[in-house]
Design a protein around this motif. Structure first.
Motif, PDB file in Angstrom:
ATOM      1  N   VAL A   1       0.860  -0.921   0.095  1.00 13.32           N
ATOM      2  CA  VAL A   1       0.145   0.544   0.484  1.00 13.32           C
ATOM      3  C   VAL A   1       1.053   1.514  -0.318  1.00 13.32           C
ATOM      4  O   VAL A   1       0.438   1.998  -0.789  1.00 13.32           O
ATOM      5  CB  VAL A   1      -0.887  -0.544   1.306  1.00 13.32           C
ATOM      6  CG1 VAL A   1      -1.691   1.465   1.638  1.00 13.32           C
ATOM      7  CG2 VAL A   1      -2.068  -0.971   1.002  1.00 13.32           C
ATOM      8  N   LYS A   2       1.951   1.371   0.967  1.00 10.77           N
ATOM      9  CA  LYS A   2       2.803   2.677   0.677  1.00 10.77           C
ATOM     10  C   LYS A   2       3.391   2.633  -0.354  1.00 10.77           C
ATOM     11  O   LYS A   2       3.510   3.634  -1.009  1.00 10.77           O
ATOM     12  CB  LYS A   2       3.404   2.084   2.175  1.00 10.77           C
ATOM     13  CG  LYS A   2       3.105   2.124   3.267  1.00 10.77           C
ATOM     14  CD  LYS A   2       4.426   2.302   4.304  1.00 10.77           C
ATOM     15  CE  LYS A   2       3.842   1.909   5.638  1.00 10.77           C
ATOM     16  NZ  LYS A   2       4.968   1.139   6.729  1.00 10.77           N
ATOM     17  N   LEU A   3       3.698   1.553  -1.085  1.00 13.46           N
ATOM     18  CA  LEU A   3       4.659   1.235  -2.111  1.00 13.46           C
ATOM     19  C   LEU A   3       3.989   2.099  -3.429  1.00 13.46           C
ATOM     20  O   LEU A   3       3.956   2.914  -4.196  1.00 13.46           O
ATOM     21  CB  LEU A   3       5.240   0.172  -2.317  1.00 13.46           C
ATOM     22  CG  LEU A   3       6.845  -0.039  -2.208  1.00 13.46           C
ATOM     23  CD1 LEU A   3       6.655  -2.062  -2.386  1.00 13.46           C
ATOM     24  CD2 LEU A   3       8.128   0.548  -1.645  1.00 13.46           C
TER      25      LEU A   3
ATOM     26  N   LEU B   1      -2.832 -14.450  -0.506  1.00 12.18           N
ATOM     27  CA  LEU B   1      -3.782 -13.467  -0.438  1.00 12.18           C
ATOM     28  C   LEU B   1      -5.134 -13.529  -0.081  1.00 12.18           C
ATOM     29  O   LEU B   1      -5.455 -12.781   0.421  1.00 12.18           O
ATOM     30  CB  LEU B   1      -3.188 -12.883  -1.980  1.00 12.18           C
ATOM     31  CG  LEU B   1      -2.451 -12.815  -3.063  1.00 12.18           C
ATOM     32  CD1 LEU B   1      -2.438 -12.692  -4.149  1.00 12.18           C
ATOM     33  CD2 LEU B   1      -1.975 -11.693  -2.098  1.00 12.18           C
ATOM     34  N   ALA B   2      -5.610 -14.709   0.161  1.00 12.90           N
ATOM     35  CA  ALA B   2      -6.940 -15.147   0.011  1.00 12.90           C
ATOM     36  C   ALA B   2      -6.935 -14.214   2.372  1.00 12.90           C
ATOM     37  O   ALA B   2      -8.314 -14.206   1.933  1.00 12.90           O
ATOM     38  CB  ALA B   2      -7.029 -16.427   0.690  1.00 12.90           C
ATOM     39  N   GLU B   3      -5.763 -13.997   2.795  1.00 16.98           N
ATOM     40  CA  GLU B   3      -5.704 -14.139   4.088  1.00 16.98           C
ATOM     41  C   GLU B   3      -6.157 -12.879   4.242  1.00 16.98           C
ATOM     42  O   GLU B   3      -6.070 -11.864   5.454  1.00 16.98           O
ATOM     43  CB  GLU B   3      -4.450 -14.330   5.051  1.00 16.98           C
ATOM     44  CG  GLU B   3      -3.893 -16.263   5.100  1.00 16.98           C
ATOM     45  CD  GLU B   3      -2.914 -16.411   5.332  1.00 16.98           C
ATOM     46  OE1 GLU B   3      -2.462 -15.815   5.611  1.00 16.98           O
ATOM     47  OE2 GLU B   3      -2.557 -17.496   5.043  1.00 16.98           O
ATOM     48  N   LEU B   4      -5.566 -12.023   3.409  1.00 19.28           N
ATOM     49  CA  LEU B   4      -5.144 -10.292   3.187  1.00 19.28           C
ATOM     50  C   LEU B   4      -6.426  -9.739   3.132  1.00 19.28           C
ATOM     51  O   LEU B   4      -7.344 -10.446   2.633  1.00 19.28           O
ATOM     52  CB  LEU B   4      -4.123 -10.462   2.334  1.00 19.28           C
ATOM     53  CG  LEU B   4      -2.704 -10.471   2.133  1.00 19.28           C
ATOM     54  CD1 LEU B   4      -1.624  -9.903   1.094  1.00 19.28           C
ATOM     55  CD2 LEU B   4      -2.388  -9.996   3.973  1.00 19.28           C
ATOM     56  N   PRO B   5      -6.854  -8.108   3.228  1.00 19.38           N
ATOM     57  CA  PRO B   5      -8.142  -7.196   2.744  1.00 19.38           C
ATOM     58  C   PRO B   5      -8.451  -8.169   1.640  1.00 19.38           C
ATOM     59  O   PRO B   5      -7.369  -7.812   0.649  1.00 19.38           O
ATOM     60  CB  PRO B   5      -7.410  -5.770   3.244  1.00 19.38           C
ATOM     61  CG  PRO B   5      -6.838  -6.303   4.316  1.00 19.38           C
ATOM     62  CD  PRO B   5      -5.662  -7.444   4.273  1.00 19.38           C
ATOM     63  N   GLU B   6      -9.699  -7.360   1.302  1.00 18.45           N
ATOM     64  CA  GLU B   6      -9.783  -7.655   0.372  1.00 18.45           C
ATOM     65  C   GLU B   6      -9.528  -6.992  -1.331  1.00 18.45           C
ATOM     66  O   GLU B   6      -9.013  -7.495  -2.934  1.00 18.45           O
ATOM     67  CB  GLU B   6     -11.724  -7.486  -0.340  1.00 18.45           C
ATOM     68  CG  GLU B   6     -12.458  -8.187  -1.703  1.00 18.45           C
ATOM     69  CD  GLU B   6     -13.852  -7.831  -1.625  1.00 18.45           C
ATOM     70  OE1 GLU B   6     -13.836  -7.371  -3.156  1.00 18.45           O
ATOM     71  OE2 GLU B   6     -14.201  -7.121  -1.274  1.00 18.45           O
ATOM     72  N   ASP B   7      -8.956  -5.533  -1.182  1.00 20.31           N
ATOM     73  CA  ASP B   7      -8.396  -4.838  -1.924  1.00 20.31           C
ATOM     74  C   ASP B   7      -7.278  -5.104  -2.723  1.00 20.31           C
ATOM     75  O   ASP B   7      -6.353  -3.760  -3.282  1.00 20.31           O
ATOM     76  CB  ASP B   7      -8.467  -3.397  -1.368  1.00 20.31           C
ATOM     77  CG  ASP B   7      -7.440  -3.180  -0.642  1.00 20.31           C
ATOM     78  OD1 ASP B   7      -6.974  -3.734   0.502  1.00 20.31           O
ATOM     79  OD2 ASP B   7      -7.706  -1.069   0.368  1.00 20.31           O
ATOM     80  N   VAL B   8      -6.640  -6.450  -1.744  1.00 20.66           N
ATOM     81  CA  VAL B   8      -5.181  -6.779  -1.959  1.00 20.66           C
ATOM     82  C   VAL B   8      -4.781  -6.669  -3.756  1.00 20.66           C
ATOM     83  O   VAL B   8      -3.870  -6.321  -4.259  1.00 20.66           O
ATOM     84  CB  VAL B   8      -4.617  -8.092  -1.507  1.00 20.66           C
ATOM     85  CG1 VAL B   8      -4.915  -8.888  -1.411  1.00 20.66           C
ATOM     86  CG2 VAL B   8      -3.314  -7.871  -1.504  1.00 20.66           C
ATOM     87  N   TYR B   9      -6.618  -7.774  -4.188  1.00 19.73           N
ATOM     88  CA  TYR B   9      -6.276  -8.022  -5.470  1.00 19.73           C
ATOM     89  C   TYR B   9      -6.139  -6.302  -6.437  1.00 19.73           C
ATOM     90  O   TYR B   9      -5.910  -6.729  -7.368  1.00 19.73           O
ATOM     91  CB  TYR B   9      -7.789  -8.107  -5.293  1.00 19.73           C
ATOM     92  CG  TYR B   9      -7.442  -9.672  -4.963  1.00 19.73           C
ATOM     93  CD1 TYR B   9      -6.680 -11.269  -5.762  1.00 19.73           C
ATOM     94  CD2 TYR B   9      -8.355 -10.191  -4.068  1.00 19.73           C
ATOM     95  CE1 TYR B   9      -6.887 -12.529  -5.016  1.00 19.73           C
ATOM     96  CE2 TYR B   9      -8.161 -11.036  -3.572  1.00 19.73           C
ATOM     97  CZ  TYR B   9      -7.609 -12.502  -3.630  1.00 19.73           C
ATOM     98  OH  TYR B   9      -7.656 -13.867  -3.754  1.00 19.73           O
ATOM     99  N   TYR B  10      -6.785  -5.149  -6.362  1.00 19.65           N
ATOM    100  CA  TYR B  10      -7.636  -4.302  -6.746  1.00 19.65           C
ATOM    101  C   TYR B  10      -5.777  -3.324  -6.321  1.00 19.65           C
ATOM    102  O   TYR B  10      -5.537  -3.189  -7.703  1.00 19.65           O
ATOM    103  CB  TYR B  10      -8.324  -3.413  -6.240  1.00 19.65           C
ATOM    104  CG  TYR B  10      -8.867  -4.163  -5.353  1.00 19.65           C
ATOM    105  CD1 TYR B  10      -9.639  -5.443  -6.587  1.00 19.65           C
ATOM    106  CD2 TYR B  10     -10.094  -4.379  -4.511  1.00 19.65           C
ATOM    107  CE1 TYR B  10     -11.619  -6.071  -6.441  1.00 19.65           C
ATOM    108  CE2 TYR B  10     -11.415  -4.566  -4.213  1.00 19.65           C
ATOM    109  CZ  TYR B  10     -12.429  -5.717  -5.227  1.00 19.65           C
ATOM    110  OH  TYR B  10     -12.700  -6.835  -4.747  1.00 19.65           O
ATOM    111  N   TYR B  11      -4.840  -3.834  -5.470  1.00 21.04           N
ATOM    112  CA  TYR B  11      -3.604  -2.868  -5.629  1.00 21.04           C
ATOM    113  C   TYR B  11      -2.602  -3.932  -6.538  1.00 21.04           C
ATOM    114  O   TYR B  11      -1.855  -3.669  -7.272  1.00 21.04           O
ATOM    115  CB  TYR B  11      -2.786  -3.169  -4.340  1.00 21.04           C
ATOM    116  CG  TYR B  11      -3.345  -2.189  -3.294  1.00 21.04           C
ATOM    117  CD1 TYR B  11      -3.101  -0.721  -3.575  1.00 21.04           C
ATOM    118  CD2 TYR B  11      -4.324  -2.139  -1.881  1.00 21.04           C
ATOM    119  CE1 TYR B  11      -3.704   0.635  -2.675  1.00 21.04           C
ATOM    120  CE2 TYR B  11      -4.630  -0.738  -1.531  1.00 21.04           C
ATOM    121  CZ  TYR B  11      -4.252  -0.040  -1.809  1.00 21.04           C
ATOM    122  OH  TYR B  11      -4.763   1.353  -0.870  1.00 21.04           O
TER     123      TYR B  11
END
Length: 588
Positions: free
Chosen positions: A119-121, A143-153
């Protein structure tokens, strides 16, 4: 016997003082990228100052990583992150991930820390690094363990890396509102406007309860144009009043009505928008322009009541001051009948030592630890005031302003007096740094000192070494080409000009005040136009003035809101607010 004890006491005190001084020196080595020297000093300080040991351990790892000694850094961080009640835990985990990448141990990456780093990068536009980091997390099946918007980043990073097919593939695999929304963003990026509108409409219609529905409506409004745009904005603030962008939508509708002369509708929308979130970034503008609309309707009493409320609610904001000027008043700054010396927050030895040696970022980290120990949601006002005042007294104005502004934001939101602020704290938030240089050059160029201070505070926060992404240098953020032009005009000779020359406070303020005077002369002394020109250039400011209809019937409020560059529009508001505050704090 007493001599021996006394000698031991003196030696011990000397070692402690030396350790404190060395800690600051080690931080300086880090900033200078002298990593081996920094590491050695942090080892010494950590051995002699128990309170500073956690900070020394973290910075030993930072120095080791900087020196390319990744095994040593990883070993330090693995021990460090296994402890309780330590500062910089999030940063330490991110650095440990970096070590694992360098050591080809990517299977050990901490997924949540990787997400936070991504997110910072992304915010720094480092898209290839985002792609690489999240690829490691994906390979680990995390990836599935992380908030949904990880896919969007991840998808957007591929998009900005000119791999739209990969981005589309990632998003299409996710059957969610967010995926559809970002497919619309991707379509906009590829200039496929019709497809983007289709995607946003799908989100707004099929997923009305999702967090992406208001975002979709906002994008539909921005890209539709005309009456359709207003319809989408209305749907947004009426159907999603708790959305963080609802008041933005209300502003757009209200401002359009005002410009079209539909003042009754403007009043209704401005007041409705203000009621959505009374302390949003737009709240003062919404309330003030309701007052201006009442003026147009010749409802003077309603206008006066609305301006009084704007002044009462927002004495530290641009439109709070404009409301005061409409009423012919000077705002009183919110404060309490206490002295700075009366504020004695709960501290610990580590925080006291960090403040004493001027390491305010570490001091704030320690304050957060104290807050966590006390099971409080945020750092107490007294602690933040304590650190801010210490930074101000030490000449660390940038840090003092950052901390102080955070406190004043709480003051604005707490009219029930739950936040206590001494009157002199306003001087911490609005300092008069470099007074002799500022006053001398302001007088030389017939400028109000408060006007110059206001501009410097906005441009650099009084950071003498400030360097912007636009290659602007120093206190008044001068572009080298502009500085050289002024020097030629004034006959200032140098054998060889170097941009770093503008880090000198005396020369920067000399040239900056000269340029500000030129902008004022260019626009007949109009302070709003001069600031717009200082930020965006005289050509752009001249264009906005022509669109406004010239200086004869100049309306500062309408002019500012019609500035087409959002950065310049907000810049002019903030500097003018600073100017009025400086005059109120120190006297005109």
């Amino acid at each position: 016997m007493f001599r021996i004890v006394g000698l031991f006491f003196i030696i011990s005190c000397s070692l402690l003082c030396a350790a404190n001084v060395d800690y600051a020196q080690a931080k300086k080595y880090l900033r200078e990228e002298r990593y081996d020297e920094a590491y050695r000093v942090f080892v010494y300080v950590g051995a002699n100052r128990r309170q500073l040991r956690p900070y020394c351990d973290y910075y030993r790892a930072v120095a080791s990583y900087g020196a390319g000694k990744y095994v040593r850094a990883a070993n330090i961080l693995e021990r460090y992150t296994g402890q309780q009640d330590i500062p910089y835990l999030g940063e330490a985990l991110e650095l440990l991930n970096d070590c694992y990448v360098q050591l080809d141990r990517t299977a050990e990456i901490h997924p949540r820390a990787a997400y936070n780093k991504a997110v910072k990068l992304f915010a720094q536009s480092k898209y290839p690094e985002v792609v690489r980091l999240l690829a490691f997390v994906s390979a680990n099946g995390q990836l599935a363990e992380l908030p949904e918007d990880v896919y969007y980043y991840q998808a957007r990073a591929y998009m900005y890396c000119a791999e739209p097919q990969t981005a589309t593939k990632i998003l299409s695999a996710q059957r969610t509102a967010g995926a559809v929304y970002y497919l619309g963003v991707l379509a906009l990026h590829r200039q496929q406007r019709a497809l983007a509108m289709q995607r946003f409409s799908e989100v707004a219609d099929k997923y009305p309860s999702s967090e992406y529905a208001p975002l979709a409506l906002y994008n539909l409004a921005r890209n539709a144009g005309g009456r359709a745009s207003l319809t989408y904005y209305r749907r947004l603030y009426q159907n999603y009043p708790e959305s963080r962008i609802a008041d933005d939508a209300a502003w757009e509708v209200g401002w359009t009505n005002y410009r079209q002369g539909n003042y009754r509708a403007a009043v209704e929308v401005f007041l409705a928008g203000y009621g959505l979130d009374r302390y949003s970034d737009n709240a003062d503008a919404l309330l003030y322009w309701a007052g201006r609309s009442y003026q147009k309707l010749r409802r003077r009493q309603d206008a006066e009541i609305t301006f009084q409320q704007t002044l009462r609610e927002f004495p530290g904001r641009f439109y709070g001051w404009r409301a005061a000027q409409q009423l012919g008043l000077t705002p009183s700054l919110p404060s309490d009948n206490v002295q700075l010396s009366d504020i004695r927050p709960q501290t610990d030895k580590a925080l006291l030592e960090l403040v004493k040696i001027g390491e305010y970022d570490d001091a704030l980290a320690e304050a957060k630890l104290i807050t966590d120990r006390n099971k409080q949601e945020r750092v107490s006002t007294a602690l933040r005031i304590y650190v801010a005042v210490a930074a101000h007294r030490a000449g660390s104005y940038k840090e003092a302003i950052a901390l102080g502004t955070d406190v004043l934001r709480d003051v604005e939101k707490n009219h029930d007096q739950t936040v206590v602020v001494p009157p002199e704290f306003w001087q911490v938030c609005y300092p008069q740094a470099y007074p002799y240089i500022v006053v001398a050059n302001a007088g030389k160029h017939q400028l109000a000192s408060a006007y110059v201070y206001a501009l410097i505070r906005e441009e650099s926060r009084f950071d003498q070494k400030a360097l912007s992404h636009a290659n602007a240098y120093g206190l008044m953020q001068l572009i080298p080409g502009t500085a050289q032009q002024i020097m030629r005009q004034r006959g200032i000779l140098m054998e060889e000009f170097a941009p770093e020359f503008l880090f000198r406070s005396d020369m920067n303020i000399l040239l900056g005040t000269d340029y500000l005077r030129q902008m004022l002369d260019w626009f007949d002394g109009n302070q709003y136009l001069a600031l717009a020109a200082y930020n965006a250039g005289p050509t752009a400011a001249g264009r906005w003035l022509r669109q406004h209809g010239g200086l004869r019937n100049f309306d500062p409020d309408v002019f500012v809101e019609n500035i087409s560059y959002a950065e310049t529009r907000n810049y002019v508001k903030r500097v003018m607010r600073n100017y009025w505050l400086y005059e109120a704090i120190y006297g005109g």
